[in-house]
Motif scaffolding. Structure first.
Motif, PDB file in Angstrom:
ATOM      1  N   GLN A  36       0.821  -1.213   0.000  1.00  0.00           N
ATOM      2  CA  GLN A  36       0.000   0.000   0.000  1.00  0.00           C
ATOM      3  C   GLN A  36       0.857   1.266   0.000  1.00  0.00           C
ATOM      4  O   GLN A  36       0.392   2.310  -0.434  1.00  0.00           O
ATOM      5  CB  GLN A  36      -0.941  -0.003   1.207  1.00  0.00           C
ATOM      6  N   TRP A  37       2.094   1.181   0.451  1.00  0.00           N
ATOM      7  CA  TRP A  37       2.989   2.345   0.400  1.00  0.00           C
ATOM      8  C   TRP A  37       3.582   2.507  -0.995  1.00  0.00           C
ATOM      9  O   TRP A  37       3.560   3.596  -1.566  1.00  0.00           O
ATOM     10  CB  TRP A  37       4.113   2.192   1.416  1.00  0.00           C
ATOM     11  N   PHE A  38       4.122   1.422  -1.538  1.00  0.00           N
ATOM     12  CA  PHE A  38       4.831   1.504  -2.811  1.00  0.00           C
ATOM     13  C   PHE A  38       3.884   1.717  -3.989  1.00  0.00           C
ATOM     14  O   PHE A  38       4.170   2.505  -4.887  1.00  0.00           O
ATOM     15  CB  PHE A  38       5.645   0.230  -3.039  1.00  0.00           C
ATOM     16  N   LEU A  39       2.775   0.993  -4.009  1.00  0.00           N
ATOM     17  CA  LEU A  39       1.866   1.067  -5.159  1.00  0.00           C
ATOM     18  C   LEU A  39       1.177   2.423  -5.278  1.00  0.00           C
ATOM     19  O   LEU A  39       0.744   2.819  -6.365  1.00  0.00           O
ATOM     20  CB  LEU A  39       0.822  -0.046  -5.075  1.00  0.00           C
ATOM     21  N   THR A  40       1.088   3.145  -4.163  1.00  0.00           N
ATOM     22  CA  THR A  40       0.438   4.464  -4.188  1.00  0.00           C
ATOM     23  C   THR A  40       1.444   5.600  -4.079  1.00  0.00           C
ATOM     24  O   THR A  40       1.052   6.767  -3.997  1.00  0.00           O
ATOM     25  CB  THR A  40      -0.569   4.585  -3.020  1.00  0.00           C
ATOM     26  N   LEU A  41       2.735   5.268  -4.090  1.00  0.00           N
ATOM     27  CA  LEU A  41       3.802   6.264  -3.879  1.00  0.00           C
ATOM     28  C   LEU A  41       3.569   7.034  -2.573  1.00  0.00           C
ATOM     29  O   LEU A  41       3.878   8.218  -2.481  1.00  0.00           O
ATOM     30  CB  LEU A  41       3.865   7.254  -5.057  1.00  0.00           C
ATOM     31  N   PHE A  42       3.016   6.346  -1.594  1.00  0.00           N
ATOM     32  CA  PHE A  42       2.726   6.903  -0.266  1.00  0.00           C
ATOM     33  C   PHE A  42       1.583   7.924  -0.284  1.00  0.00           C
ATOM     34  O   PHE A  42       1.312   8.557   0.734  1.00  0.00           O
ATOM     35  CB  PHE A  42       3.977   7.534   0.361  1.00  0.00           C
ATOM     36  N   CYS A  43       0.945   8.096  -1.416  1.00  0.00           N
ATOM     37  CA  CYS A  43      -0.178   9.040  -1.481  1.00  0.00           C
ATOM     38  C   CYS A  43      -1.328   8.519  -0.604  1.00  0.00           C
ATOM     39  O   CYS A  43      -1.737   7.369  -0.724  1.00  0.00           O
ATOM     40  CB  CYS A  43      -0.673   9.200  -2.916  1.00  0.00           C
ATOM     41  N   PRO A  47       1.079  12.528   5.272  1.00  0.00           N
ATOM     42  CA  PRO A  47       0.427  13.843   5.213  1.00  0.00           C
ATOM     43  C   PRO A  47       0.719  14.477   3.854  1.00  0.00           C
ATOM     44  O   PRO A  47       1.733  14.172   3.214  1.00  0.00           O
ATOM     45  CB  PRO A  47       1.103  14.612   6.353  1.00  0.00           C
ATOM     46  N   ILE A  48      -0.133  15.373   3.399  1.00  0.00           N
ATOM     47  CA  ILE A  48      -0.062  15.913   2.035  1.00  0.00           C
ATOM     48  C   ILE A  48       1.306  16.475   1.683  1.00  0.00           C
ATOM     49  O   ILE A  48       1.876  16.154   0.633  1.00  0.00           O
ATOM     50  CB  ILE A  48      -1.149  16.992   1.830  1.00  0.00           C
ATOM     51  N   GLU A  49       1.860  17.319   2.541  1.00  0.00           N
ATOM     52  CA  GLU A  49       3.136  17.960   2.209  1.00  0.00           C
ATOM     53  C   GLU A  49       4.257  16.934   2.081  1.00  0.00           C
ATOM     54  O   GLU A  49       5.080  17.004   1.158  1.00  0.00           O
ATOM     55  CB  GLU A  49       3.499  19.002   3.274  1.00  0.00           C
ATOM     56  N   SER A  50       4.290  15.985   2.992  1.00  0.00           N
ATOM     57  CA  SER A  50       5.315  14.936   2.922  1.00  0.00           C
ATOM     58  C   SER A  50       5.110  14.065   1.689  1.00  0.00           C
ATOM     59  O   SER A  50       6.077  13.682   1.016  1.00  0.00           O
ATOM     60  CB  SER A  50       5.267  14.065   4.182  1.00  0.00           C
ATOM     61  N   GLY A  51       3.852  13.783   1.363  1.00  0.00           N
ATOM     62  CA  GLY A  51       3.553  12.982   0.188  1.00  0.00           C
ATOM     63  C   GLY A  51       3.998  13.652  -1.093  1.00  0.00           C
ATOM     64  O   GLY A  51       4.530  12.999  -2.000  1.00  0.00           O
ATOM     65  N   LYS A  64      13.641   4.150  -6.199  1.00  0.00           N
ATOM     66  CA  LYS A  64      14.552   3.968  -5.067  1.00  0.00           C
ATOM     67  C   LYS A  64      14.116   4.798  -3.862  1.00  0.00           C
ATOM     68  O   LYS A  64      14.324   4.406  -2.709  1.00  0.00           O
ATOM     69  CB  LYS A  64      15.978   4.353  -5.474  1.00  0.00           C
ATOM     70  N   ILE A  65      13.438   5.921  -4.110  1.00  0.00           N
ATOM     71  CA  ILE A  65      12.981   6.779  -3.020  1.00  0.00           C
ATOM     72  C   ILE A  65      11.953   6.059  -2.157  1.00  0.00           C
ATOM     73  O   ILE A  65      11.824   6.331  -0.955  1.00  0.00           O
ATOM     74  CB  ILE A  65      12.387   8.106  -3.564  1.00  0.00           C
ATOM     75  N   LEU A  66      11.224   5.124  -2.739  1.00  0.00           N
ATOM     76  CA  LEU A  66      10.218   4.387  -1.971  1.00  0.00           C
ATOM     77  C   LEU A  66      10.874   3.550  -0.878  1.00  0.00           C
ATOM     78  O   LEU A  66      10.383   3.478   0.252  1.00  0.00           O
ATOM     79  CB  LEU A  66       9.385   3.503  -2.896  1.00  0.00           C
TER      80      LEU A  66
END
Length: 203
Positions: A36-43, A47-51, A64-66
């Motif tokens: 759920q983190w990788f497939l959505t790019l953490f979206c 929180p919005i700003e961090s995303g 690689k950032i994931l």
């Protein structure tokens, strides 16, 4: 994603061994969080700003950032993770980690403090792929069945069936092929169970 889950676990094993071991001890797999983190790019997770910062980095650095961000979340909150004493508690903490990343500067600083090269990620992906291919190949190999001398057709649940008995030594199973004019049935019975049936039948 299955391969990346295993690559991320290898990253934890190497750089956060205490956290990795704690996950193993409580029987929690990183597969509960990584997809759920990788497939959505953490979206939606961050929180919005961090995303948005993660997406910016993704466009520049690639996937690689994931790995960096997922690792940073666990590193920043490893004390909380290590304090968990049950599977349920640990899973709840892991799923809530992204919401704690309210300061994108802290998150990105932690993410880029990790020594992680594209070469390492690709090498680990290749290694995991090779291992999975070997395992898949082994599981798909045809098994050689050996004929079993003892007649066990009296143990068939159907009457007037021709039962061909075959014994597979590696997995300790008998294979029964039951045939009639209307159908053909193949079933597998554990070695111990059939041995007991044969023993009872010979008495």
């Amino acid at each position: 994603i299955v391969i990346d889950i295993k690559v991320f676990k290898a990253l934890l094993d190497e750089k956060l061994p205490r956290v990795s071991q704690h996950l193993d001890n409580l029987e929690v797999d990183v597969s509960v969080i990584i997809p759920q983190w990788f497939l959505t790019l953490f979206c939606g997770a961050l929180p919005i700003e961090s995303g948005l910062r993660v997406i910016d980095c993704f466009l520049y650095e690639g996937d690689k950032i994931l790995f960096r961000v997922a690792f940073a979340l666990l590193e920043l909150h490893q004390k909380t993770v290590l304090n968990c004493s049950s599977m349920e508690e640990l899973m709840k903490v892991l799923l809530s980690l992204p919401k704690k990343a309210v300061d994108p500067d802290i998150l990105m600083k932690a993410a880029f403090s990790i020594s992680l090269s594209r070469k390492w990620v690709n090498r680990m992906r290749e290694h995991v792929s090779e291992v999975e291919q070997i395992q898949r190949s082994d599981s798909e190999k045809e098994v050689e069945f050996l004929p079993l001398i003892v007649s066990v057709d009296k143990f068939s649940e159907y009457k007037k069936l021709v039962v061909v008995e075959e014994y597979e030594p590696a997995f300790k199973f008998y294979r029964f092929t039951s045939e009639s004019s209307s159908f053909k049935r193949v079933s597998y019975t554990p070695f111990k169970e059939v041995t007991e049936m044969i023993s009872r039948g010979q008495k």
